[in-house]
Write a protein that holds these residues in place. Structure first.
Motif, PDB file in Angstrom:
ATOM      1  N   MET A 252       4.481  16.834  16.505  1.00  0.00           N
ATOM      2  CA  MET A 252       4.390  17.341  15.140  1.00  0.00           C
ATOM      3  C   MET A 252       5.791  17.502  14.560  1.00  0.00           C
ATOM      4  N   ASN A 253       5.940  17.347  13.274  1.00  0.00           N
ATOM      5  CA  ASN A 253       7.229  17.424  12.591  1.00  0.00           C
ATOM      6  C   ASN A 253       7.865  18.793  12.830  1.00  0.00           C
ATOM      7  N   SER A 254       9.091  18.806  13.401  1.00  0.00           N
ATOM      8  CA  SER A 254       9.776  20.066  13.708  1.00  0.00           C
ATOM      9  C   SER A 254      10.098  20.847  12.442  1.00  0.00           C
ATOM     10  N   CYS A 255      10.395  20.151  11.359  1.00  0.00           N
ATOM     11  CA  CYS A 255      10.673  20.834  10.089  1.00  0.00           C
ATOM     12  C   CYS A 255       9.413  21.514   9.571  1.00  0.00           C
TER      13      CYS A 255
ATOM     14  N   ILE B 177       6.912  22.645  11.336  1.00  0.00           N
ATOM     15  CA  ILE B 177       6.653  23.826  12.172  1.00  0.00           C
ATOM     16  C   ILE B 177       7.543  24.980  11.728  1.00  0.00           C
ATOM     17  N   TYR B 178       8.829  24.675  11.517  1.00  0.00           N
ATOM     18  CA  TYR B 178       9.788  25.719  11.126  1.00  0.00           C
ATOM     19  C   TYR B 178       9.405  26.325   9.775  1.00  0.00           C
ATOM     20  N   VAL B 179       9.095  25.479   8.791  1.00  0.00           N
ATOM     21  CA  VAL B 179       8.747  25.962   7.451  1.00  0.00           C
ATOM     22  C   VAL B 179       7.471  26.788   7.502  1.00  0.00           C
ATOM     23  N   GLY B 180       6.476  26.324   8.296  1.00  0.00           N
ATOM     24  CA  GLY B 180       5.223  27.074   8.411  1.00  0.00           C
ATOM     25  C   GLY B 180       5.440  28.462   8.981  1.00  0.00           C
ATOM     26  N   GLU B 181       6.237  28.541  10.041  1.00  0.00           N
ATOM     27  CA  GLU B 181       6.528  29.846  10.648  1.00  0.00           C
ATOM     28  C   GLU B 181       7.305  30.742   9.683  1.00  0.00           C
ATOM     29  N   LEU B 182       8.251  30.135   8.965  1.00  0.00           N
ATOM     30  CA  LEU B 182       9.090  30.897   8.033  1.00  0.00           C
ATOM     31  C   LEU B 182       8.254  31.509   6.916  1.00  0.00           C
TER      32      LEU B 182
ATOM     33  N   VAL C 127      17.358  21.195  10.591  1.00  0.00           N
ATOM     34  CA  VAL C 127      16.303  20.212  10.890  1.00  0.00           C
ATOM     35  C   VAL C 127      15.523  19.871   9.622  1.00  0.00           C
ATOM     36  N   CYS C 128      15.641  20.726   8.617  1.00  0.00           N
ATOM     37  CA  CYS C 128      14.942  20.506   7.345  1.00  0.00           C
ATOM     38  C   CYS C 128      15.932  20.018   6.293  1.00  0.00           C
ATOM     39  N   SER C 129      16.394  18.822   6.480  1.00  0.00           N
ATOM     40  CA  SER C 129      17.213  18.193   5.441  1.00  0.00           C
ATOM     41  C   SER C 129      16.309  17.826   4.267  1.00  0.00           C
ATOM     42  N   ALA C 130      16.909  17.397   3.171  1.00  0.00           N
ATOM     43  CA  ALA C 130      16.105  17.006   2.009  1.00  0.00           C
ATOM     44  C   ALA C 130      15.146  15.883   2.382  1.00  0.00           C
ATOM     45  N   LYS C 131      15.626  14.951   3.206  1.00  0.00           N
ATOM     46  CA  LYS C 131      14.781  13.827   3.628  1.00  0.00           C
ATOM     47  C   LYS C 131      13.592  14.324   4.435  1.00  0.00           C
ATOM     48  N   ALA C 132      13.839  15.288   5.330  1.00  0.00           N
ATOM     49  CA  ALA C 132      12.753  15.833   6.159  1.00  0.00           C
ATOM     50  C   ALA C 132      11.751  16.607   5.310  1.00  0.00           C
TER      51      ALA C 132
ATOM     52  N   ILE D  34      11.087  16.093   2.156  1.00  0.00           N
ATOM     53  CA  ILE D  34      10.328  15.128   1.348  1.00  0.00           C
ATOM     54  C   ILE D  34       9.169  14.549   2.158  1.00  0.00           C
ATOM     55  N   SER D  35       9.387  14.385   3.462  1.00  0.00           N
ATOM     56  CA  SER D  35       8.332  13.812   4.310  1.00  0.00           C
ATOM     57  C   SER D  35       7.139  14.762   4.476  1.00  0.00           C
TER      58      SER D  35
END
Length: 687
Positions: free
Chosen positions: A1-4, A6-11, A75-80, A82-83
């Motif tokens: 699963m996308n690490s970004c 996961i991080y955003v969901g937890e945040l 890990v959550c760059s703009a590109k990540a 956007i995905s």
């Protein structure tokens, strides 16, 4: 699963549930991100924090873009981000408690990567500017060499004169038997001394006349000469000196209006907008919409003032049809040569350089601002961008130049008719004026455009169909055309001083203008119309656009621009008729003569400078009248400084070159000075 993901969901889960944050990256997000829309947070602190990067969130609501800074784990760059836009849209919907779709937002990485300079546009403008700078340097050293050469020749001439004088003195001591020879030598030497200055002047004139064309072209970039011209505030026609005041003040109001409108793109106090919108001074700021019509009126005036001159109008006689056609196209070419080169350079400078000279979280807006010229620049250069249905984007504020060029082409045809038959020419101008005023009123009704009391007309879906189209904007230009014709006839009549001829329209008015009471009536009516058009809609501003009958508003809007231009003419009328009262002297001040020279370059670059000053800041603006004025006061000197640089290094040299091409020499200036002296003498007699 996308690490970004996961991080955003937890945040977001921890924040929404009010759970304590232990992860340093999540604490940094809360501490350093923007807390609401159009807030960036602490960008510098974010970038100093390990494992963090800064991403700009852009959201689009109701045609307006909003920004919010996000200090988020790397890990959550703009590109990540956007995905995972689809998942992020769900989170945003929860935060804003409304449905947010992926199309309504985007992410931009900070720092923004600068656009590439490896393209033909950047190379072209760089080569052009380098070439112009080279010409300036060559002209500087050439002038320096000529000065040294003249100084050397002057020393040799002074030495020759000194030796000749000594020789005359010594000849008095020669023996008596050589007296006859001595007298002959003395006469020859004395004759040489007396005629020396006139001979030098003749040689100097001959050298100037025989100066090579290449040398004259290079001298167009003589920096010292161009600086002297820039700061020369000599008035060649005192009747028209007040025009420079009107031009300068109108341009300064345009800058103020644009500064306010640009600030609306990035401000923080959204809830205060209705309060700011209902401030009385906001009406004055929005009065900038009328100032462009002043420029149109002045353009028509000076076209008529030049072409109605008998020496010029004789070139447009139909009896010599070929000469008329050539003169017509030469007039167009002359006009293009004075506008297009500097206009071309301004477009390319803004297109290629503006995005290279700064950085901020919202810098992508500057890249978009300059990047729209990738496709539309040729429409600008051909002066046809205002004829398209889609909005004008590339250097959008210069729609005025396209209109002005189209009005010039049309009005020059009317002046050709006037050159062949003065009465018929005026009739055609009156008919054109009435027709286009009728069209403006018709479109105001058809598109349901209300009075410019608030920003509502700008949001009218047909605003582009009215505001940028020449058939709706030409009435002030035609009014200026009539004004210029009347003034030229008045000027010719004064110079001829023949009472047996028919008295011109303006000559009749000038007799009344000798009375102080009449002059102040003209001022009062003109200023009253101006202030009414600006502040008269105050009830609409306070009570809403429906406070007045909408049909009445359509009609007033349709005629408002011609009324404003007529009011400006009433203010200028005493000056044109030769009055030298206190107001005329103030408007004719040399400070306005100087700043009016910079208005063209200022118009080309001011909007880009004001836009740059908005997006280069990290924080949004707290919108109120005081902050707008503070920002404006800071922008004005920068704009005029940039205008002076481009005026001296680009506009003046290219105008000098145009003068060479179209054979405009010093004799024309001498004629203008002589005419001005005659006018001053006439004013002394009647006053």
């Amino acid at each position: 699963m996308n690490s970004c993901l996961i991080y955003v969901g937890e945040l977001f889960s921890a924040i929404s549930q009010g759970l304590p944050l232990k992860d340093p990256t999540k604490i940094a997000y809360v501490d350093y991100s923007g807390s609401t829309l159009n807030q960036q947070g602490d960008v510098a602190a974010c970038l100093r924090t390990p494992q963090m990067n800064f991403v700009e969130l852009k959201m689009y609501f109701s045609g307006t873009t909003f920004f919010q800074g996000m200090c988020i784990k790397d890990v959550c760059s703009a590109k990540a981000l956007i995905s995972i836009k689809k998942e992020f849209a769900q989170l945003l919907s929860l935060v804003f408690q409304t449905t947010i779709t992926p199309e309504q937002f985007d992410f931009v990485q900070y720092p923004v990567e600068k656009p590439s300079t490896d393209n033909y546009g950047f190379i072209i403008i760089s080569l052009i500017l380098a070439f112009l700078l080279l010409l300036t340097l060559v002209a500087f050293f050439m002038a320096k060499f000529e000065r040294k050469s003249k100084d050397s020749n002057k020393i040799q001439e002074e030495q020759f004169d000194f030796n000749a004088q000594n020789h005359l003195i010594n000849k008095n001591k020669i023996q008596t038997n050589l007296k006859n020879e001595e007298e002959r030598l003395n006469e020859e030497l004395e004759g040489n001394l007396e005629s020396k200055s006139s001979q030098n002047e003749a040689v100097k004139n001959q050298k100037t006349e025989n100066q090579s064309t290449l040398k004259r072209i290079i001298n167009c970039w003589n920096l010292k000469s161009n600086l002297q011209k820039a700061f020369d505030v000599t008035v060649r026609n005192s009747d028209l000196a007040a025009f420079d005041c009107i031009r300068t003040l109108s341009f300064m109001q345009v800058m103020l209006g644009h500064s306010f409108l640009i600030a609306l793109s990035y401000y923080s106090n959204f809830n205060d907008f209705d309060i700011v919108q209902k401030e009385p001074f906001t009406l004055f700021i929005l009065g900038c919409f009328y100032c462009v019509d002043v420029f149109f009126m002045l353009g028509g005036f000076f076209l008529a003032y030049v072409t109605a001159d008998p020496k010029i109008s004789q070139n447009f006689q139909v009896k010599n049809f070929l000469k008329m056609l050539i003169s017509y196209f030469l007039a167009l070419l002359n006009r293009l040569s004075r506008i297009l080169p500097t206009y071309f350079i301004a477009i390319y400078v803004i297109w290629q350089y503006l995005s290279q000279i700064g950085q901020s979280p919202t810098w992508s807006e500057i890249e978009f601002f300059s990047g729209v010229c990738d496709e539309d620049k040729w429409k600008k250069i051909l002066f046809i961008d205002n004829l398209y249905d889609q909005p004008i984007n590339c250097v959008g504020w210069t729609w005025y130049l396209s209109n002005d060029m189209q009005m010039f082409v049309f009005s020059l045809i009317l002046m050709v008719i006037y050159a062949n038959n003065k009465i018929l020419g005026k009739v055609f101008i009156y008919l054109a004026l009435g027709t286009f005023i009728g069209l403006a009123i018709h479109y105001a009704y058809e598109y349901e455009i209300l009075i410019v009391s608030q920003l509502s007309p700008m949001f009218n879906p047909h605003w582009n169909d009215f505001y940028y189209k020449p058939w709706c904007r030409i009435p002030p230009y035609l009014l200026g055309l009539l004004f210029g014709i009347f003034y030229k006839e008045y000027q010719i009549e004064r110079q001829q001083n023949d009472s047996s001829k028919k008295v011109s329209f303006l000559m009749k008015i000038s007799h009344y203008m000798r009375e102080t009471f009449v002059k102040w009536i003209s001022y009062s009516i003109g200023l009253a119309i101006i202030f009414y058009l600006i502040f008269g809609p105050r009830p609409l501003q306070v009570n809403g656009v429906d406070y007045w009958n909408q049909n009445v508003q359509h009609f007033i809007f349709g005629i408002s621009r011609i009324l404003y231009s007529l009011a400006v003419i009433l203010v200028l009328l005493p000056s044109v008729c030769g009055s030298k009262d206190l107001l005329v002297k103030t408007m004719s001040s040399s400070i306005f003569q100087f700043f009016s020279k910079l208005t063209f370059q200022g118009y080309l670059y001011h909007y880009a400078i004001e836009t740059y000053s908005l997006w280069v800041f990290y924080d949004s603006m707290y919108l109120n009248i005081q902050n707008v004025l503070n920002l404006y006061i800071a922008q004005v000197p920068i704009i005029f400084l940039v205008s002076l640089i481009f005026y001296v290094l680009i506009e003046l040299p290219l105008n000098n070159l145009a003068n060479i091409i179209f054979n405009r020499n010093v004799k024309k200036k001498q004629i203008e000075i002589q005419e001005n002296n005659k006018q001053n003498a006439y004013h002394k007699v009647i006053n």
